[in-house]
Design an enzyme around this catalytic site. Structure first.
Site, mmCIF file in Angstrom:
data_model
loop_
_atom_site.group_PDB
_atom_site.id
_atom_site.type_symbol
_atom_site.label_atom_id
_atom_site.label_comp_id
_atom_site.label_asym_id
_atom_site.label_seq_id
_atom_site.Cartn_x
_atom_site.Cartn_y
_atom_site.Cartn_z
ATOM 1 N N ASP A 1 0.826 -1.216 0.000
ATOM 2 C CA ASP A 1 0.000 0.000 0.000
ATOM 3 C C ASP A 1 0.859 1.263 0.000
ATOM 4 O O ASP A 1 2.037 1.236 0.346
ATOM 5 C CB ASP A 1 -0.875 0.038 1.265
ATOM 6 C CG ASP A 1 -1.992 -0.990 1.224
ATOM 7 O OD1 ASP A 1 -1.987 -1.840 0.321
ATOM 8 O OD2 ASP A 1 -2.860 -0.934 2.121
ATOM 9 N N HIS B 1 3.923 -2.124 3.120
ATOM 10 C CA HIS B 1 3.947 -0.779 2.538
ATOM 11 C C HIS B 1 5.272 -0.588 1.809
ATOM 12 O O HIS B 1 6.333 -0.674 2.447
ATOM 13 C CB HIS B 1 3.774 0.271 3.637
ATOM 14 C CG HIS B 1 2.432 0.195 4.314
ATOM 15 N ND1 HIS B 1 2.152 -0.724 5.292
ATOM 16 C CD2 HIS B 1 1.282 0.898 4.099
ATOM 17 C CE1 HIS B 1 0.884 -0.571 5.680
ATOM 18 N NE2 HIS B 1 0.328 0.401 4.976
HETATM 19 ZN ZN LIG Z 1 -2.563 3.227 3.433
#
Ligand SMILES: [Zn+2]
Length: 468
Positions: free
Chosen positions: A271, A428
């Site tokens: 993400d 991430h």
């Molecule tokens: Zn996020």
């Protein structure tokens, strides 16, 4: 007559001598004498007390005390020879005397031996003994300690700069009961893709008595053309027969194969990017032929070309949001979709096609959105479905969203929580330490019967409970 003349001469001479003596005895002069010794030797840092001088002016019958001046001083903290001069001046006459003070080091160095039992090697080599030497002036001088064997004793001597000597002797035994120490150069677990070269890094061996660098026996081979687990064993013995052994495991495995996701499928998802670490991540994924899913944003537009690369290299490009701004996207359905459409347009521009895959910032179960709009997550979940989108959550967290910044912890969090059915891992790619964990996660997965796949509309949603 001659006798008479001689007597007169004798009387005259005697009188002259008497007169001279009288003059000498009565003549006044300065008398200056040291109290105490003229040459003094004191130990460094001992107190020096000057005993001064006696000074007077007069003759042997009467002498009047007079003052005098002292020149020079003694620094008892520094080794050296110091001169103290005393001068008395009176009636245009002057006299001086000098005292010599030597500051010397008489303190022996302190030698502390912590080893309790002494032994030397059968070949006569000394071992590592635990000792320390300190001197009042030279400081720590452990490296100056001399250790040697004299007949049936082991002898430690240490001498300071002033030649003060401390000596200690001990009995010893001749024996070697300690095993060699053997440690791997490089990793104890090596993962290789089929066809990669195996580079033997060997081991490092140390022994208290013998030089064993060339005595290591290595057994086991690695066939990098065949998947499997190979064990290399390194073994060494010293002259006295003490043994040591260490092993290395080399796992040879195939690249990820594209199969229909079913059992043991890992969906790596990233993400918040693309960002500065995305290119590095794409290189790793390419090396193992692993396809992942990127839930992208517009937070770092300088890296937007990475979205194109993600699509070209077979990864799924999906929408996270354009702004990633919770207070904006969760304040109304209109804002959410306005933001989503911005990202969709950007993805279309960069990849040539639209995406149907979405992940909410904070996931569908987030409660932050309550702050901006009550019930919005339920509405958005339904509305996405109505508009032909599929949203995804996750079922394994890497921990990179704040609770850990340790790459090894991220690897452990993921590899110890893999599911037997499917695993959707949240990471991430805007965090370098999380990207650094990906290679080890892939290696673990591929060598433990898992395969990796990108998300598509048929993949499981890994949905969490909606709380708003
Ligand atoms: Zn996020």
């Amino acid at each position: 007559m001659n006798k008479k003349k001689l007597m007169i001469l004798a009387i005259i001479l005697g009188s002259l001598l008497l007169l001279c003596g009288l003059v000498l005895v009565l003549k006044k002069d300065i008398k200056l004498e040291l109290n105490g010794k003229a040459n003094i030797s004191i130990n460094v840092n001992d107190k020096y007390k000057d005993e001064k001088v006696s000074a007077c002016y007069g003759n042997m019958f009467k002498c009047k005390k007079i003052s005098y001046t002292t020149f020079g001083n003694v620094d008892t903290t520094k080794i050296g020879t110091y001169k103290i001069r005393y001068r008395a001046t009176y009636n245009k006459k002057s006299k001086s005397v000098t005292r010599t003070v030597k500051v010397v080091d008489k303190n022996k160095p302190k030698l502390t031996i912590n080893t309790k039992e002494f032994s030397i090697c059968p070949n006569g080599k000394l071992k590592n003994y635990d000792y320390k030497a300190e001197d009042n002036l030279d400081g720590e001088i452990t490296d100056k300690v001399n250790v040697k064997v004299e007949y049936d004793k082991i002898v430690f001597t240490i001498q300071d700069k002033a030649k003060n000597l401390t000596k200690k002797t001990f009995d010893y035994k001749k024996e070697d009961s300690e095993a060699p120490k053997i440690t791997l150069n490089g990793k104890d677990n090596i993962y290789l893709l089929v066809g990669d070269a195996y580079n033997e890094e060997g081991v490092t061996v140390t022994d208290d008595c013998d030089d064993l660098a060339d005595k290591v026996k290595t057994t086991g081979t690695v066939d990098t053309s065949k998947p499997g687990t190979y064990t290399i064993t390194y073994e060494v013995s010293d002259e006295a027969g003490n043994n040591a052994k260490v092993t290395r495991t080399v796992t040879v495995y195939n690249k990820n194969v594209d199969v229909t996701p079913s059992e043991k499928t890992i969906y790596l998802t990233f993400d918040d990017g693309p960002g500065p670490y995305t290119a590095r991540l794409l290189d790793i994924l390419k090396k193992y032929n692993v396809k992942a899913t990127f839930f992208v944003t517009n937070q770092y537009p300088a890296y937007e070309s990475m979205i194109t690369r993600e699509a070209q290299e077979g990864h799924s490009v999906a929408i996270h949001t354009y702004t990633h701004n919770y207070s904006y996207v969760y304040s109304s359905v209109e804002n959410y979709f306005a933001d989503l459409n911005n990202m969709q347009e950007k993805i279309k521009r960069l990849t040539g096609k639209e995406t149907r895959l979405v992940r909410f910032p904070g996931g569908s179960s987030n409660t932050i959105s309550r702050k901006y709009s009550s019930g919005i997550m339920s509405t958005l979940a339904n509305e996405l479905e109505a508009r032909g989108y599929k949203y995804f959550d996750w079922n394994v967290v890497s921990g990179d969203a704040g609770d850990t910044t340790s790459t090894s912890q991220i690897i452990a969090n993921v590899t110890s929580n893999l599911r037997s059915s499917y695993t959707n891992v949240l990471q991430h790619d805007v965090k370098g330490y999380s990207v650094d964990a990906v290679e080890a996660i892939i290696q673990y997965g591929l060598t433990h019967g898992y395969h990796f796949a990108p998300l598509d509309v048929t993949s499981p949603g890994a949905h969490q409970r909606i709380n708003n």
